[in-house]
Design a protein around this motif. Sequence first.
Motif: not given
Length: 239
Positions: A96-120
């Motif tokens: 989930l984190n890897s997908w957010a890093k690749a496809h949700l640019p606005h999450t680039a500076e967010l912590p791991y847990v936030a990127r996971v949550h955004e994808t979920l």
Amino acid sequence: MTTMTFDAERVERTDKAVALLAAPGTTRILNELLDFGPLLRHQQGSPFPEFGSRRVQYYFTSLRQRGLVEVQLVDDLPAFVASEAAVDLGDVYDALNSWAKAHLPHTAELPYVARVHETLMLLGEPFTVPILAALANGPVCSEIVELLIRPCVHSVTARAAVAEHLPRLATRGLIDRADQDLDTITLTEAGRALLTPLAAIDSWGAEHAHIPVGEQRRAVIPAMAHAILPSPARQWRTR
């Protein structure tokens, strides 16, 4: 999910697992336990000042009921620990984190847990999982999508679900409806990539079928990373 024919039972199980993992507080609390280990019961609120004590108690109770958190003695004191099923979420969270890093640019500076949550949260929007699964094996027309997801919709008709949610998924950048004349719908690069974390959730749900999942469908709401950001005092991973 990337190589299977559409299996309504399997898709529904994955959809419910997404709802379970996207429940408020789940990503935040489980990552706390996975990163830092047992949390003494009398200190349960200290890492989560953003939630408030009553909400923290509710979240921990819910996680225990769902088999994701257990209470064990640590130095003769009761402590919350991640269950075996929660520990097995490591690969799911990484996908989930890897997908957010690749496809949700606005999450680039967010912590791991936030990127996971955004994808979920994105996957947890209504009918996203069934529609993505219906398109997993290649472009189809909307009528085929309706036919495939029909066993997965209950409170609305498949036609209404498709009519309402295909435009939303296009706005999210997950599907392409460029050929309107032929009514052909296909997954974008981001949509195809999202099948990887979905497959991880599918495998996790199958392995931990004893974990109770909810029946309630989710409302479409925007992802809210700010609601699950860790306390500045904690040294979180930014993988």
